[in-house]
Design an enzyme around this catalytic site. Structure first.
Site, mmCIF file in Angstrom:
data_model
loop_
_atom_site.group_PDB
_atom_site.id
_atom_site.type_symbol
_atom_site.label_atom_id
_atom_site.label_comp_id
_atom_site.label_asym_id
_atom_site.label_seq_id
_atom_site.Cartn_x
_atom_site.Cartn_y
_atom_site.Cartn_z
ATOM 1 N N GLU A 1 10.221 -2.483 4.203
ATOM 2 C CA GLU A 1 10.764 -1.915 3.042
ATOM 3 C C GLU A 1 11.339 -2.898 2.221
ATOM 4 O O GLU A 1 12.670 -2.550 1.559
ATOM 5 C CB GLU A 1 11.874 -0.764 3.598
ATOM 6 N N GLN B 1 10.893 -3.062 -1.037
ATOM 7 C CA GLN B 1 11.300 -2.515 -2.116
ATOM 8 C C GLN B 1 12.792 -1.924 -2.176
ATOM 9 O O GLN B 1 13.302 -1.410 -3.287
ATOM 10 C CB GLN B 1 10.266 -1.413 -2.559
ATOM 11 N N VAL C 1 14.664 7.317 -4.849
ATOM 12 C CA VAL C 1 14.640 7.177 -3.400
ATOM 13 C C VAL C 1 15.148 8.282 -2.673
ATOM 14 O O VAL C 1 15.891 9.005 -2.849
ATOM 15 C CB VAL C 1 15.836 6.129 -3.125
ATOM 16 N N LEU D 1 14.404 9.116 1.345
ATOM 17 C CA LEU D 1 13.757 8.808 2.662
ATOM 18 C C LEU D 1 13.198 10.062 3.308
ATOM 19 O O LEU D 1 13.666 11.029 3.244
ATOM 20 C CB LEU D 1 14.764 8.061 3.507
ATOM 21 N N GLY E 1 1.041 -1.244 -0.047
ATOM 22 C CA GLY E 1 -0.153 -0.016 0.095
ATOM 23 C C GLY E 1 0.814 1.329 -0.009
ATOM 24 O O GLY E 1 2.137 1.200 -0.304
ATOM 25 N N THR F 1 4.060 -1.491 8.055
ATOM 26 C CA THR F 1 4.930 -1.828 9.167
ATOM 27 C C THR F 1 4.256 -2.300 10.311
ATOM 28 O O THR F 1 4.796 -3.218 10.874
ATOM 29 C CB THR F 1 6.088 -0.509 9.356
HETATM 30 N N1 LIG Z 1 -2.825 10.046 6.713
HETATM 31 C C1 LIG Z 1 -2.813 8.948 7.409
HETATM 32 N N2 LIG Z 1 -3.523 7.905 7.132
HETATM 33 C C2 LIG Z 1 -3.735 6.796 8.027
HETATM 34 N N3 LIG Z 1 -2.471 6.744 8.886
HETATM 35 C C3 LIG Z 1 -1.850 7.866 9.062
HETATM 36 C C4 LIG Z 1 -1.934 8.960 8.460
HETATM 37 N N4 LIG Z 1 -1.132 9.768 8.979
HETATM 38 C C5 LIG Z 1 -0.382 9.202 9.904
HETATM 39 N N5 LIG Z 1 -0.749 7.940 10.227
HETATM 40 C C6 LIG Z 1 -0.197 7.075 11.148
HETATM 41 O O1 LIG Z 1 0.509 6.128 10.547
HETATM 42 C C7 LIG Z 1 0.251 4.891 11.183
HETATM 43 C C8 LIG Z 1 0.532 3.740 10.157
HETATM 44 O O2 LIG Z 1 1.973 3.574 10.240
HETATM 45 P P1 LIG Z 1 2.819 2.348 9.574
HETATM 46 O O3 LIG Z 1 2.355 1.249 10.042
HETATM 47 O O4 LIG Z 1 4.240 2.868 9.686
HETATM 48 O O5 LIG Z 1 2.401 2.574 7.940
HETATM 49 P P2 LIG Z 1 3.337 2.227 6.579
HETATM 50 O O6 LIG Z 1 4.593 1.329 7.298
HETATM 51 O O7 LIG Z 1 2.358 1.775 5.619
HETATM 52 O O8 LIG Z 1 3.907 3.555 6.227
HETATM 53 C C9 LIG Z 1 -1.245 4.712 11.604
HETATM 54 O O9 LIG Z 1 -1.731 3.921 12.579
HETATM 55 C C10 LIG Z 1 -1.476 6.314 11.800
HETATM 56 O O10 LIG Z 1 -1.353 6.415 13.319
HETATM 57 C C1 LIG Z 2 6.892 6.952 -2.026
HETATM 58 C C2 LIG Z 2 8.329 6.852 -1.877
HETATM 59 C C3 LIG Z 2 8.958 6.482 -0.783
HETATM 60 N N1 LIG Z 2 10.146 6.588 -0.295
HETATM 61 C C4 LIG Z 2 10.667 6.368 0.984
HETATM 62 C C5 LIG Z 2 9.926 7.217 1.910
HETATM 63 C C6 LIG Z 2 10.186 6.381 3.164
HETATM 64 O O1 LIG Z 2 11.408 6.409 3.754
HETATM 65 C C7 LIG Z 2 9.862 4.809 2.680
HETATM 66 C C8 LIG Z 2 8.475 4.412 2.965
HETATM 67 O O2 LIG Z 2 8.172 4.256 4.072
HETATM 68 P P1 LIG Z 2 6.801 3.464 4.646
HETATM 69 O O3 LIG Z 2 7.098 2.839 5.813
HETATM 70 O O4 LIG Z 2 6.080 3.083 3.438
HETATM 71 O O5 LIG Z 2 6.152 4.897 5.062
HETATM 72 O O6 LIG Z 2 10.277 5.035 1.243
HETATM 73 C C9 LIG Z 2 10.994 6.923 -1.666
HETATM 74 O O7 LIG Z 2 12.159 6.801 -1.281
HETATM 75 N N2 LIG Z 2 10.562 7.050 -2.759
HETATM 76 C C10 LIG Z 2 9.163 6.979 -3.010
HETATM 77 O O8 LIG Z 2 8.823 7.289 -4.082
#
Ligand SMILES: Nc1ncnc2c1ncn2[C@@H]1O[C@H](COP(=O)(O)OP(=O)(O)O)[C@@H](O)[C@H]1O
Ligand SMILES: Cc1cn([C@H]2C[C@H](O)[C@@H](COP(=O)(O)O)O2)c(=O)[nH]c1=O
Ligand SMILES: [Zn+2]
Length: 190
Positions: free
Chosen positions: A88, A90, A167, A169, A13, A20
């Site tokens: 991560e 990817q 990339v 971060l 997603g 995570t």
């Molecule tokens: N726009 C948003 N939609 C959903 N969750 C969000 C948003 N902004 C911040 N969050 C926080 O991000 C958390 C999810 O984080 P995480 O599991 O690290 O997601 P991912 O690994 O997909 O980036 C949610 O539980 C919520 O607290």
């Molecule tokens: C879309 C996108 C993301 N990234 C980087 C930004 C974050 O460091 C990670 C994704 O972390 P998350 O656990 O999914 O929130 O990837 C990037 O380098 N390039 C991109 O296009």
């Protein structure tokens, strides 16, 4: 005990969709069930400590950093793991075919693998490894963040800055999850 063997689980997603957190929750449940579990992450993901993965809710889990996917095979063997989590995915290795090869070698030994990774980059281009893993997985979970513009289900991670390398971060400073309509609107404005 230990009925769950050699399965591939994919959490994917946009950013902030809960990938995570879902990985961490799965690992915790397998650990409670008595499986020997370990988390891994690409070493280049330096957003949190070198030896942990961390959700956007600041939930941390111990993780070993990997330089390449080949490091994983040896570590899994050495530690006698039942379940492997990779965050991560990817960014784990530039060669998606090699990642598939190594992961399936490990799966074929009866070890379960849970991966979390972005489905698309900030330009809505799919990440190659997710395209390879989704059809081959036993379970695929597509998660959705909340679109920060309209509150519906987000679809993609919009980069707020003008940086153009694939990339970069970052977290909420650099990205916002948007639904398709809000993303396209944003792109016409930019
Ligand atoms: N726009 C948003 N939609 C959903 N969750 C969000 C948003 N902004 C911040 N969050 C926080 O991000 C958390 C999810 O984080 P995480 O599991 O690290 O997601 P991912 O690994 O997909 O980036 C949610 O539980 C919520 O607290
Ligand atoms: C879309 C996108 C993301 N990234 C980087 C930004 C974050 O460091 C990670 C994704 O972390 P998350 O656990 O999914 O929130 O990837 C990037 O380098 N390039 C991109 O296009
Ligand atoms: Zn929207």
């Amino acid at each position: 005990m230990h009925q769950y063997k050699g399965r591939l689980i994919v959490h994917t997603g946009s950013m902030f969709s809960g990938k995570t957190s879902s990985l961490e929750k799965d690992l915790k449940r397998f650990s409670i069930a008595g499986y020997k579990v370990c988390a891994f992450k690409p070493r280049m993901d330096s957003r949190c400590g070198e030896n942990e993965i961390m959700s956007h809710d600041q939930e941390a889990t111990h993780a070993y950093p990997l330089d390449t996917i080949d490091d994983l095979e040896a570590m899994v063997q050495e530690k006698g793991l039942d379940v492997v989590g990779i965050d991560e995915i990817q960014f784990i290795d530039p060669d998606p075919q090699r990642v598939v090869e190594v992961l399936f070698k490990i799966l074929d030994r009866g070890i379960t693998i849970i991966v979390a990774g972005l489905d698309m980059d900030y330009q809505k281009v799919p990440f190659e490894i997710i395209k390879e893993l989704m059809p081959r997985a036993d379970y695929v979970y597509k998660h959705h963040a909340v679109c920060t513009c309209c509150g519906s289900d987000a679809w993609v991670s919009h980069r707020k800055s003008s940086k153009t390398s694939r990339v970069v971060l970052g977290a909420i400073d650099e990205y916002e999850p948007l639904c398709r309509a809000c993303y396209e609107k944003m792109k016409t404005k930019e």
